[in-house]
Design a protein around this motif. Structure first.
Motif, PDB file in Angstrom:
ATOM      1  N   VAL A   1      -9.086  -3.145  -0.998  1.00 45.06           N
ATOM      2  CA  VAL A   1      -9.955  -2.471  -1.966  1.00 45.06           C
ATOM      3  C   VAL A   1     -10.566  -1.220  -1.341  1.00 45.06           C
ATOM      4  N   GLU A   2     -11.002  -1.336  -0.081  1.00 46.53           N
ATOM      5  CA  GLU A   2     -11.595  -0.182   0.603  1.00 46.53           C
ATOM      6  C   GLU A   2     -10.582   0.950   0.758  1.00 46.53           C
ATOM      7  N   ALA A   3      -9.307   0.583   0.876  1.00 44.67           N
ATOM      8  CA  ALA A   3      -8.247   1.585   1.006  1.00 44.67           C
ATOM      9  C   ALA A   3      -7.881   2.215  -0.330  1.00 44.67           C
ATOM     10  N   GLY A   4      -8.453   1.702  -1.421  1.00 43.85           N
ATOM     11  CA  GLY A   4      -8.189   2.281  -2.734  1.00 43.85           C
ATOM     12  C   GLY A   4      -7.161   1.534  -3.554  1.00 43.85           C
TER      13      GLY A   4
ATOM     14  N   ALA B   1       0.833  -1.207   0.000  1.00 41.11           N
ATOM     15  CA  ALA B   1       0.000   0.000   0.000  1.00 41.11           C
ATOM     16  C   ALA B   1       0.867   1.257   0.000  1.00 41.11           C
ATOM     17  N   GLY B   2       2.018   1.173   0.664  1.00 39.72           N
ATOM     18  CA  GLY B   2       2.925   2.317   0.677  1.00 39.72           C
ATOM     19  C   GLY B   2       3.434   2.671  -0.708  1.00 39.72           C
TER      20      GLY B   2
ATOM     21  N   GLU C   1      -3.960  -6.599  -7.936  1.00 39.19           N
ATOM     22  CA  GLU C   1      -2.588  -6.391  -7.461  1.00 39.19           C
ATOM     23  C   GLU C   1      -2.433  -6.844  -6.016  1.00 39.19           C
ATOM     24  N   ALA C   2      -3.410  -6.516  -5.180  1.00 42.60           N
ATOM     25  CA  ALA C   2      -3.358  -6.937  -3.776  1.00 42.60           C
ATOM     26  C   ALA C   2      -3.400  -8.454  -3.673  1.00 42.60           C
ATOM     27  N   HIS C   3      -4.217  -9.072  -4.496  1.00 41.56           N
ATOM     28  CA  HIS C   3      -4.325 -10.532  -4.512  1.00 41.56           C
ATOM     29  C   HIS C   3      -2.980 -11.145  -4.898  1.00 41.56           C
ATOM     30  N   ALA C   4      -2.319 -10.562  -5.893  1.00 47.45           N
ATOM     31  CA  ALA C   4      -1.021 -11.082  -6.338  1.00 47.45           C
ATOM     32  C   ALA C   4       0.024 -10.963  -5.232  1.00 47.45           C
ATOM     33  N   VAL C   5      -0.019  -9.873  -4.477  1.00 50.22           N
ATOM     34  CA  VAL C   5       0.922  -9.706  -3.361  1.00 50.22           C
ATOM     35  C   VAL C   5       0.698 -10.792  -2.314  1.00 50.22           C
ATOM     36  N   LEU C   6      -0.543 -11.017  -1.943  1.00 53.73           N
ATOM     37  CA  LEU C   6      -0.835 -12.010  -0.906  1.00 53.73           C
ATOM     38  C   LEU C   6      -0.537 -13.427  -1.378  1.00 53.73           C
ATOM     39  N   ASP C   7      -0.688 -13.664  -2.677  1.00 56.25           N
ATOM     40  CA  ASP C   7      -0.421 -15.001  -3.218  1.00 56.25           C
ATOM     41  C   ASP C   7       1.070 -15.318  -3.300  1.00 56.25           C
ATOM     42  N   ASP C   8       1.898 -14.294  -3.315  1.00 53.89           N
ATOM     43  CA  ASP C   8       3.347 -14.483  -3.411  1.00 53.89           C
ATOM     44  C   ASP C   8       3.971 -14.263  -2.029  1.00 53.89           C
TER      45      ASP C   8
END
Length: 214
Positions: free
Chosen positions: A142-145, A107-108, A150-157
């Protein structure tokens, strides 16, 4: 001036201290010239995600009775409410915050770190939603914008932003921080624990006054 803040989403004192810091920063005359950097810290890096109530898990971890731990939760709740924050007791579960820290680092890179941290703290303490659950993490992103894919890809890796989290934790150890919340102002002054907003303002003023001459 740079302020680095080490916190863990599972830490109730971090929840309160962050709000008090924001209040103290708002009263600082040079607040627009302060860069706030959020750093990762895991209170329980070996924790596994599950359904164990946080009260029981932490009581066992520190050798307290359940009643003693409930009293500490009530103390944290009172402090949170005095800072204008909601805080529920009894529904949170014990878990591992490594993935949410990785997501906060991501997110940063999108300029949405503060937004995600606010939402994660609120979800954990005010809503008693499990911040360890993948669906919750994605929903908060998603709520944070943030972009969901992309967020899903980060968590999956599991390697995505892992080095950044570990670097923060090493830095905390090097600076002598054994717990959180921990605030470092311009790598010159440290403030630990839950402090009044006025103390944060004074610390900012002192650090500003003691800056090296340009």
């Amino acid at each position: 001036m740079r302020v680095e803040i080490w916190t863990d989403i599972a830490c109730p004192w971090c929840y309160v201290a962050r709000a008090r810091f924001d209040e103290g920063l708002a009263a600082f005359a040079h607040r627009d010239q302060v860069e706030v950097v959020h750093r990762s810290f895991e209170l329980n890096p070996e924790a596994e995600n599950g359904t164990v109530p946080i009260i029981d898990a932490v009581a066992a971890q520190y050798g307290r009775t359940r009643e003693q731990q409930v009293a500490r939760e009530e103390q944290a709740a009172a402090m949170a409410r005095s800072a204008g924050l909601d805080f529920r007791i009894g529904g949170r579960v014990f878990g591992n915050t490594f993935d949410i820290h990785r997501l906060i680092h991501f997110a940063g890179t999108r300029g949405r770190q503060n937004e995600l941290m606010d939402l994660a703290f609120r979800a954990n303490f005010a809503e008693e939603r499990s911040v360890y659950d993948r669906r919750t993490q994605l929903g908060l992103a998603v709520e944070a914008g943030l972009d969901e894919a992309e967020a899903h890809a980060v968590l999956d890796d599991p390697n995505a932003f892992a080095a950044e989290v570990r670097a923060d934790e090493r830095m905390a150890a090097e600076l002598g921080a054994s717990g959180v919340p921990f605030f470092v102002l311009d790598r010159r002054y440290g403030v630990s624990g839950v402090q009044p907003a006025e103390m944060f303002t004074r610390a900012l003023e002192q650090a500003w006054a003691d800056r090296p001459a340009a």
